[in-house]
Design a protein around this motif. Structure first.
Motif, PDB file in Angstrom:
ATOM      1  N   ALA A 310      -5.701   7.422  -3.635  1.00 46.41           N
ATOM      2  CA  ALA A 310      -5.164   8.259  -2.406  1.00 46.41           C
ATOM      3  C   ALA A 310      -4.844   7.307  -1.246  1.00 46.41           C
ATOM      4  O   ALA A 310      -3.877   7.367  -0.845  1.00 46.41           O
ATOM      5  CB  ALA A 310      -6.145   9.377  -2.168  1.00 46.41           C
ATOM      6  N   ALA A 314      -1.024   6.686  -0.078  1.00 41.95           N
ATOM      7  CA  ALA A 314      -0.624   6.919   1.430  1.00 41.95           C
ATOM      8  C   ALA A 314       0.039   5.604   2.024  1.00 41.95           C
ATOM      9  O   ALA A 314       0.926   5.679   2.870  1.00 41.95           O
ATOM     10  CB  ALA A 314      -1.891   7.153   1.982  1.00 41.95           C
ATOM     11  N   TYR A 321      -3.666   9.116   4.957  1.00 42.79           N
ATOM     12  CA  TYR A 321      -5.044   9.908   4.271  1.00 42.79           C
ATOM     13  C   TYR A 321      -6.299  10.064   4.962  1.00 42.79           C
ATOM     14  O   TYR A 321      -6.546   9.242   5.669  1.00 42.79           O
ATOM     15  CB  TYR A 321      -5.260   9.039   2.996  1.00 42.79           C
ATOM     16  CG  TYR A 321      -6.522   9.142   2.391  1.00 42.79           C
ATOM     17  CD1 TYR A 321      -6.844  10.259   2.080  1.00 42.79           C
ATOM     18  CD2 TYR A 321      -7.636   8.072   2.319  1.00 42.79           C
ATOM     19  CE1 TYR A 321      -8.133  10.619   1.314  1.00 42.79           C
ATOM     20  CE2 TYR A 321      -8.849   8.334   1.762  1.00 42.79           C
ATOM     21  CZ  TYR A 321      -8.806   9.754   1.103  1.00 42.79           C
ATOM     22  OH  TYR A 321     -10.272   9.726   0.720  1.00 42.79           O
ATOM     23  N   THR A 338      -5.478   5.111   6.534  1.00 40.63           N
ATOM     24  CA  THR A 338      -6.655   5.759   6.031  1.00 40.63           C
ATOM     25  C   THR A 338      -7.268   6.049   7.356  1.00 40.63           C
ATOM     26  O   THR A 338      -7.750   5.304   8.145  1.00 40.63           O
ATOM     27  CB  THR A 338      -7.554   5.161   5.040  1.00 40.63           C
ATOM     28  OG1 THR A 338      -7.040   4.949   3.930  1.00 40.63           O
ATOM     29  CG2 THR A 338      -8.703   5.930   5.044  1.00 40.63           C
TER      30      THR A 338
END
Length: 568
Positions: A310, A314, A321, A338
């Motif tokens: 993920a 992103a 994320y 992140t």
């Protein structure tokens, strides 16, 4: 008289020579019997070998081959499927000949026998004694044979506490958590261990396919949030009141209420849920779906391997994320897009230390730090010590709370620190430190994380002797109107009181929904502008030039009510 003395001397000499010849004869006989017994062992005659070797292990023998006889007896008993006898002889060997040159082989055999008896802790203790390089190379394979089949999560967590440096145990614990647990504390433990041991990510069958995001996605009038949590819908039962992954359902319920609040503000948010556990292949299928390219924000997944996919997606597609549970910065250090919903261990340590040293009562540049048995406790304690040392402070005492602090702690009314910190997952440890401080007449500020006390049930009189400050990243100010309104709304819809995860889910979607609407493709610029505490249920958000939430609430009891004492 002279003749008598000469005669006595001759008799003594003759007796010595006789005894010497007798001893040599006995040694020769012993060696002969030993070689014959070992030959029986090597030809597979284990019963006969055991019978002969047992005679040679008698305590009357002092021959240098006695420990070898004991060792071969143990091997023969093991081959003969008589493990208890093998173990007993090995223990006798350790007790009788502790300095024997092959003691590492003995420890290895005892470890094997302990593993067979499911005495995992004892087996690991035996293996830790081994220093011989040729024996040590077989240690890791032996551990894998017995540790890798273990499915008992509680046992693995206990072994990890007892042997925190054992990588085989850590790897197995991570694997079992990733496959079987949805408990938030377990997921955090998995993250901690993954971060510590630098475990290489599992390579999926296919790589993530970067998709070019629609350049007009932010002007379409709505925002798509992917909620990727371990719902385990296939295992869902409405009759099951308590679930290990209840946090996922609670968080999502809070998110839905935030979506309705945003709609009242004229911000349209679509939430697409994905039921993703620990299998990276499931996440790979999601991110490689062309429809997923329309996502504007990813919340979850929580397991390490899907989380990396993920985060990679992103980063490749210019969106963000948000990891809702992790407190470690390994992902955010690798992927700049992140964000951690909560402050990292390092952040908590840094900000709480800065607050404590600002207190007028904390005048000395000497501190004491105590910590519990969990990895979370020791990680936070180590981060606090690092911050203190870098700031020129002396850490006069640093030890586990499970030690007998009454006798081992070095703090006293003479050797008094400026303040004391305790980080523990045991709610009794906070009171343990207060009792110690009271006995030794040490009246200085005490810092603790919220799990070191039963914050919800503690009385104000508990903190009469010393001022106590609590790090509580999940602090809920029940005096806030927004909190009371949310609790009433949630109860009317769900007929239950909202958990902390429901409040977190609400704040998360409300905050990032507003940020997407206001800053669109320039979300990072909006995050860097200021901190945001506005009308959020918890303590707000601050991502100024950081990827973890810098808001670290420190609370103190005031007139029987917990209040936050540090301003952002």
């Amino acid at each position: 008289m002279r003749k008598i003395n000469t005669l006595l001397w001759c008799l003594t000499l003759w007796a010595g020579v006789t005894l010497s010849f007798k001893s040599l004869a006995q040694d020769a006989n012993y060696e002969r019997d030993y070689k014959r017994a070992v030959a029986l062992y090597k030809t597979g005659e284990y019963n006969l070998a055991m019978a002969d070797l047992l005679l040679l292990t008698a305590r009357k023998y002092q021959h240098g081959l006695v420990p070898f006889a004991q060792y071969y007896y143990s091997l023969a008993a093991l081959k003969n499927n008589r493990p208890l006898e093998s173990q007993q002889m090995l223990l006798q060997l350790r007790e009788r000949f502790p300095e024997w040159k092959k003691m590492d082989e003995v420890a290895y055999l005892l470890a094997d026998l302990s593993f067979r008896d499911k005495q995992y802790n004892k087996a690991l203790e035996y293996l830790a004694e081994i220093t011989n390089v040729s024996v040590k190379k077989d240690v890791e394979p032996l551990k894998r044979v017995y540790i890798n089949p273990v499915q008992d999560l509680a046992l693995l967590k206990k072994l990890n506490q007892q042997h925190p440096s054992d990588k085989i145990v850590a790897l197995r614990l991570i694997d079992v958590i990733q496959r079987t647990s949805n408990d938030k504390a377990d997921l955090e433990l998995s993250d901690d261990l993954t971060n510590r041991f630098g475990i290489a990510p599992i390579k999926p069958a296919n790589d993530v396919t970067p998709m070019k995001k629609n350049t007009n996605s932010q002007s379409k009038g709505y925002y798509n949030i992917a909620v990727i949590l371990p719902f385990k819908v296939k295992e869902f039962s409405p009759n099951q009141r308590v679930r290990s992954n209840q946090f996922a359902y609670d968080m999502y319920e809070g998110m839905k209420l935030a979506k309705a609040k945003l709609q009242q503000e004229g911000i349209l948010v679509n939430m697409f849920t994905y039921d993703i556990g620990s299998d990276p292949e499931d996440m790979l299928n999601v991110v490689n779906n062309t429809n997923f390219a329309q996502t504007d924000l990813i919340v979850g997944p929580v397991y390490s391997e899907p989380a990396k996919l993920a985060a990679d997606f992103a980063q490749s597609n210019g969106i963000y994320y948000v990891h809702p549970t992790s407190l470690v910065t390994d992902l955010s250090a690798t992927f700049s897009n992140t964000l951690l919903l909560q402050p990292s261990f390092e952040r908590q340590a840094s900000q709480s230390f800065d607050y404590m040293r600002s207190l007028p009562a904390a005048t000395s540049k000497k501190i004491a730090i105590y910590y519990g048995s969990s990895r979370r406790d020791s990680t936070l304690a180590a981060a606090y010590r690092a911050k203190a040392t870098a700031s020129g402070y002396q850490v006069s005492d640093f030890r586990r709370t499970r030690e007998k602090l009454d006798s081992t702690a070095t703090i006293s009314s003479v050797n008094k620190p400026g303040h004391i910190a305790v980080f523990s997952s045991n709610e009794n440890d906070g009171n343990k430190l207060l009792t110690l401080m009271d006995k030794r007449h040490i009246n200085v500020p005490l810092l603790a994380n919220s799990t070191a006390f039963n914050v919800g049930g503690v009385g104000a009189n508990t903190f009469n002797s010393s001022p106590v400050y609590i790090i509580d990243t999940e602090f809920i100010d029940i005096a806030k109107t927004q909190v009371r309104d949310f609790q009433n709304l949630y109860f009317s819809k769900r007929n239950t009181v909202p958990s902390i995860y429901a409040l977190q889910g609400y704040d998360l979607v409300l905050f990032f929904g507003r940020m997407l609407h206001k800053y669109q493709n320039q979300l990072r610029n909006g995050l860097d502008v200021r901190s945001y505490d506005d009308d959020y249920l918890l303590s707000g958000f601050n991502y100024q030039h950081s990827n973890d939430n810098q808001v670290v609430p420190i609370i103190q009891i005031d007139d029987a009510r917990w209040v936050r004492v540090n301003a952002q």
